[in-house]
Design an enzyme around this catalytic site. Sequence first.
Site, PDB file in Angstrom:
ATOM      1  N   SER A  84      32.927 -35.059  42.861  1.00  0.00           N
ATOM      2  CA  SER A  84      32.280 -34.099  41.963  1.00  0.00           C
ATOM      3  C   SER A  84      31.201 -33.259  42.636  1.00  0.00           C
ATOM      4  O   SER A  84      30.417 -32.595  41.955  1.00  0.00           O
ATOM      5  CB  SER A  84      31.732 -34.783  40.710  1.00  0.00           C
ATOM      6  N   VAL A 215      30.931 -22.390  34.243  1.00  0.00           N
ATOM      7  CA  VAL A 215      29.728 -22.719  35.015  1.00  0.00           C
ATOM      8  C   VAL A 215      28.895 -23.677  34.175  1.00  0.00           C
ATOM      9  O   VAL A 215      28.715 -23.457  32.974  1.00  0.00           O
ATOM     10  CB  VAL A 215      28.924 -21.443  35.345  1.00  0.00           C
ATOM     11  N   GLY A 216      28.424 -24.738  34.789  1.00  0.00           N
ATOM     12  CA  GLY A 216      27.645 -25.730  34.052  1.00  0.00           C
ATOM     13  C   GLY A 216      26.151 -25.504  34.195  1.00  0.00           C
ATOM     14  O   GLY A 216      25.682 -24.387  34.461  1.00  0.00           O
ATOM     15  N   ASP A 217      25.394 -26.574  34.031  1.00  0.00           N
ATOM     16  CA  ASP A 217      23.933 -26.493  34.093  1.00  0.00           C
ATOM     17  C   ASP A 217      23.388 -26.465  35.518  1.00  0.00           C
ATOM     18  O   ASP A 217      22.287 -25.972  35.758  1.00  0.00           O
ATOM     19  CB  ASP A 217      23.318 -27.696  33.364  1.00  0.00           C
ATOM     20  N   GLY A 238      25.369 -34.935  34.039  1.00  0.00           N
ATOM     21  CA  GLY A 238      26.097 -35.161  32.798  1.00  0.00           C
ATOM     22  C   GLY A 238      26.735 -33.884  32.289  1.00  0.00           C
ATOM     23  O   GLY A 238      26.946 -32.931  33.054  1.00  0.00           O
ATOM     24  N   GLY A 240      27.144 -30.539  31.302  1.00  0.00           N
ATOM     25  CA  GLY A 240      26.281 -29.383  31.504  1.00  0.00           C
ATOM     26  C   GLY A 240      26.073 -28.542  30.265  1.00  0.00           C
ATOM     27  O   GLY A 240      25.005 -27.943  30.086  1.00  0.00           O
TER      28      GLY A 240
HETATM   29  N1  GLY Z   1      26.267 -31.371  35.162  1.00  0.00           N
HETATM   30  C1  GLY Z   1      27.259 -30.729  35.908  1.00  0.00           C
HETATM   31  C2  GLY Z   1      28.141 -29.863  35.112  1.00  0.00           C
HETATM   32  O1  GLY Z   1      28.233 -30.021  33.897  1.00  0.00           O
HETATM   33  O2  GLY Z   1      28.757 -29.010  35.693  1.00  0.00           O
END
Ligand code: GLY
Length: 324
Positions: A84, A215-217, A238, A240
């Site tokens: 990941s 796109v995440g956090d 977690g 995002g």
């Molecule tokens: N926390 C990583 C994502 O959600 O991309």
Amino acid sequence: MSSNRREFIKKVGFGTTAVTMGISSCKAESTEKKSSLGKSTIISTWNNQGANQEAWKKLQESGSILDAIEAGIHVPENDPNDTSVGYGGRPDRMGNVTLDACIMDSLGNAGSVCFMKGYKNPISIARQVMEKTPHVILSGAGAERFASDNGFERINLLTENSEKAWKEWLLESNYSPQINAERHDTIGMIGLDSKGNLAGGCSTSGLAFKMEGRVGDSPIIGAGLFVDNEVGAATATGLGELVLKTLGTFLVVEFMRNGLSPQEACKKAVKRISTKYDTSSSQVGFIALSKSGDYGAYAIQKGFQYVVNTSPQTELFDAKSIND
Ligand code: GLY
């Protein structure tokens, strides 16, 4: 014994195998430990011992907490078995590995890349965005062009293992983020040097088999990472989407500014998320570090771990969760 003490589970020597310690042997320990001012501290999400050790080594060599964060985050980014982060990360549903990362220094400068293909060290590219451009975020083809123009090598990020997992997923074709699926790990790392300067970074390939363009956090300042050198730093892992909708790490740092300890601040931010949204099948975890060297963590679900160095020895903790 305080509940915090119960969280302390293992101590791991620098470059050695893990040694499990009994609860009774660590009565003086607490995850909400006070590091004396002037003592360096490095904290990472999940069991990123190798990353912490590399960061610690770099901090001793260069004295720069920013250099330490960048070097530490390279460890999972370069590891093909870390599914990941960086090279070897799981692809999106189109079969492309797309990476997100951000970095922040003690002066409040920030750099970020997102939806970027073909470069395995997004944390370094984010740092160059911060240091060489007037911008904060570069995305997609623009981030890739910037990386190429600045001498980063283009590679295929999709390993055989990740391609196999993607093909298996295509057959099943059911998209459902799993709790603690990030166990091996979106890395968020925050640190404090002996001069009292804070910095942080965050790097991920995001959710496995995400929609193209998602796109995440992790590359968003205030969501996946926030550093305020007057107060403290926080980073998230977690799902995002939940962290984005609440600007989770900005919230944690603001709670610290208002007097909460890092762990109390993480807990309050987690509770904010779980009160507002259905989190029954989602994980979010925060780690936080104050200007004075206190640190703590909190998660929605059990299973979130984090690693801490205040010396060459890396300590692994189980975070408390609202479901404990
Ligand atoms: N926390 C990583 C994502 O959600 O991309």
